[in-house]
Design an enzyme around this catalytic site. Sequence first.
Site, PDB file in Angstrom:
ATOM      1  N   SER A 164      -5.017 -12.940  -2.608  1.00 48.74           N
ATOM      2  CA  SER A 164      -3.380 -13.217  -2.064  1.00 48.74           C
ATOM      3  C   SER A 164      -3.437 -13.857  -0.754  1.00 48.74           C
ATOM      4  O   SER A 164      -2.786 -13.426   0.235  1.00 48.74           O
ATOM      5  CB  SER A 164      -2.870 -11.811  -1.811  1.00 48.74           C
ATOM      6  OG  SER A 164      -2.946 -11.095  -3.145  1.00 48.74           O
ATOM      7  N   TRP A 202       3.651   3.276  -5.418  1.00 46.44           N
ATOM      8  CA  TRP A 202       3.615   4.632  -5.106  1.00 46.44           C
ATOM      9  C   TRP A 202       4.833   5.069  -4.777  1.00 46.44           C
ATOM     10  O   TRP A 202       5.401   6.284  -5.541  1.00 46.44           O
ATOM     11  CB  TRP A 202       3.042   4.871  -3.601  1.00 46.44           C
ATOM     12  CG  TRP A 202       3.090   6.047  -3.344  1.00 46.44           C
ATOM     13  CD1 TRP A 202       2.011   7.102  -3.543  1.00 46.44           C
ATOM     14  CD2 TRP A 202       3.884   7.059  -2.380  1.00 46.44           C
ATOM     15  NE1 TRP A 202       2.313   8.283  -2.982  1.00 46.44           N
ATOM     16  CE2 TRP A 202       3.470   8.175  -2.156  1.00 46.44           C
ATOM     17  CE3 TRP A 202       5.088   6.448  -1.718  1.00 46.44           C
ATOM     18  CZ2 TRP A 202       4.149   8.930  -1.278  1.00 46.44           C
ATOM     19  CZ3 TRP A 202       5.764   7.245  -0.878  1.00 46.44           C
ATOM     20  CH2 TRP A 202       5.456   8.608  -0.740  1.00 46.44           C
ATOM     21  N   ASP A 226      -1.903  -2.697  -0.333  1.00 50.16           N
ATOM     22  CA  ASP A 226      -1.081  -2.888  -1.426  1.00 50.16           C
ATOM     23  C   ASP A 226      -0.804  -1.477  -2.301  1.00 50.16           C
ATOM     24  O   ASP A 226      -1.225  -0.567  -1.929  1.00 50.16           O
ATOM     25  CB  ASP A 226      -1.682  -3.653  -2.544  1.00 50.16           C
ATOM     26  CG  ASP A 226      -0.979  -4.428  -3.432  1.00 50.16           C
ATOM     27  OD1 ASP A 226       0.357  -4.438  -3.223  1.00 50.16           O
ATOM     28  OD2 ASP A 226      -1.458  -4.970  -4.505  1.00 50.16           O
ATOM     29  N   ASN A 254       5.818 -13.082   1.339  1.00 53.46           N
ATOM     30  CA  ASN A 254       6.619 -11.833   1.711  1.00 53.46           C
ATOM     31  C   ASN A 254       8.111 -12.380   1.900  1.00 53.46           C
ATOM     32  O   ASN A 254       8.971 -11.456   1.823  1.00 53.46           O
ATOM     33  CB  ASN A 254       6.112 -10.739   2.490  1.00 53.46           C
ATOM     34  CG  ASN A 254       4.821  -9.893   1.811  1.00 53.46           C
ATOM     35  OD1 ASN A 254       4.255  -9.344   2.487  1.00 53.46           O
ATOM     36  ND2 ASN A 254       4.677  -9.880   0.531  1.00 53.46           N
TER      37      ASN A 254
HETATM   38  C1  FPP Z   1       2.212  -3.906  -0.090  1.00 52.36           C
HETATM   39  O1  FPP Z   1       2.932  -2.993  -0.926  1.00 52.36           O
HETATM   40  C2  FPP Z   1       2.615  -3.871   1.201  1.00 52.36           C
HETATM   41  C3  FPP Z   1       3.338  -4.621   2.060  1.00 52.36           C
HETATM   42  C4  FPP Z   1       3.636  -5.984   1.736  1.00 52.36           C
HETATM   43  C5  FPP Z   1       3.513  -4.434   3.485  1.00 52.36           C
HETATM   44  C6  FPP Z   1       2.637  -3.618   3.960  1.00 52.36           C
HETATM   45  C7  FPP Z   1       3.362  -2.981   5.174  1.00 52.36           C
HETATM   46  C8  FPP Z   1       3.115  -1.528   5.492  1.00 52.36           C
HETATM   47  C9  FPP Z   1       1.908  -0.814   5.011  1.00 52.36           C
HETATM   48  C10 FPP Z   1       4.027  -0.690   6.422  1.00 52.36           C
HETATM   49  C11 FPP Z   1       4.177  -1.269   7.558  1.00 52.36           C
HETATM   50  C12 FPP Z   1       2.981  -1.891   8.348  1.00 52.36           C
HETATM   51  C13 FPP Z   1       2.669  -1.680   9.604  1.00 52.36           C
HETATM   52  C14 FPP Z   1       1.453  -2.484  10.224  1.00 52.36           C
HETATM   53  C15 FPP Z   1       3.823  -1.285  10.506  1.00 52.36           C
HETATM   54  P1  FPP Z   1       3.922  -3.628  -2.132  1.00 52.36           P
HETATM   55  O2  FPP Z   1       5.311  -3.651  -1.529  1.00 52.36           O
HETATM   56  O3  FPP Z   1       3.486  -5.085  -2.458  1.00 52.36           O
HETATM   57  O4  FPP Z   1       3.764  -2.714  -3.157  1.00 52.36           O
HETATM   58  P2  FPP Z   1       3.832  -3.048  -4.821  1.00 52.36           P
HETATM   59  O5  FPP Z   1       2.776  -4.389  -5.063  1.00 52.36           O
HETATM   60  O6  FPP Z   1       3.348  -1.715  -5.361  1.00 52.36           O
HETATM   61  O7  FPP Z   1       5.295  -3.448  -4.847  1.00 52.36           O
END
Ligand code: FPP
Length: 241
Positions: free
Chosen positions: A196, A25, A20, A68
């Site tokens: 989640s 970031w 997360d 998502n």
């Molecule tokens: C959560 O951060 C992360 C995700 C919804 C996606 C995770 C994906 C990756 C780490 C990159 C791709 C992965 C692979 C395996 C190729 P967020 O967007 O919810 O962050 P926030 O809560 O700060 O908005």
Amino acid sequence: MTKFDPDEQAVPRSVAVIMDGNGRWAKRAGFERIRGHEKGIDAVRTTVTECARLGVEALVLYAFSEENWARPKREVEMLFRLLKRFLVEERDTLMDNNVQLLHSGRRERLAPDVLALLDETVAMTAGNTGMKLSLAISYGARQELVDAVQALARQVAAGELPPGAIDEDAISAALYQPSLPDPDILIRTAGEMRLSNFLLWQISYAELHVSDVCWPEFGAEQLHDAFRAYGRRVRSFGKVL
Ligand code: FPP
């Protein structure tokens, strides 16, 4: 980097991670959200190779949840573009580290090109005998349980399974990746204290570890911190020790 000696510290057999904080970031660094996901791939590579090196048996990464799908179309498209890139560009990393790739989640909503690359990489790594890495994509724990219950109900309706034979093992065996051991530790980054909809059945006895750093900054040092914390936990599994 902090030294981590697996002889001194317990290395969990099975690890699950809620990655997360990519968006936060990126925002803090003045970038678009997608830059956070891009940087997140480097963190995925570090965690995969370090877990494999330390002898972790199974790693499940929450890459894209059922929820998502409700994100803006452009972000969903970008995430899948990155995922496709990962599935091709990280093949050498998976092969070099003897990692077997698996998928946890529903296939129905995945585009044919995503499925093709996923299946190709799964097939390519099928003979690897080291760590199992399952990417949870289009994954939701409640949906997984719905799918498992439906599969078991079909067996009952076909007369292949007496209802009384549905026990905990039967439910575990009906999940997406029954070969994976239940996680010993669930790591979540970016400080949120939430599950989640991730692996709700499998994490019944997992130790929870929340790291304050956002996923793009989660490196070997933070992974070692999590394992050290895990090594200090007293796991009684509900019994008196
Ligand atoms: C959560 O951060 C992360 C995700 C919804 C996606 C995770 C994906 C990756 C780490 C990159 C791709 C992965 C692979 C395996 C190729 P967020 O967007 O919810 O962050 P926030 O809560 O700060 O908005």
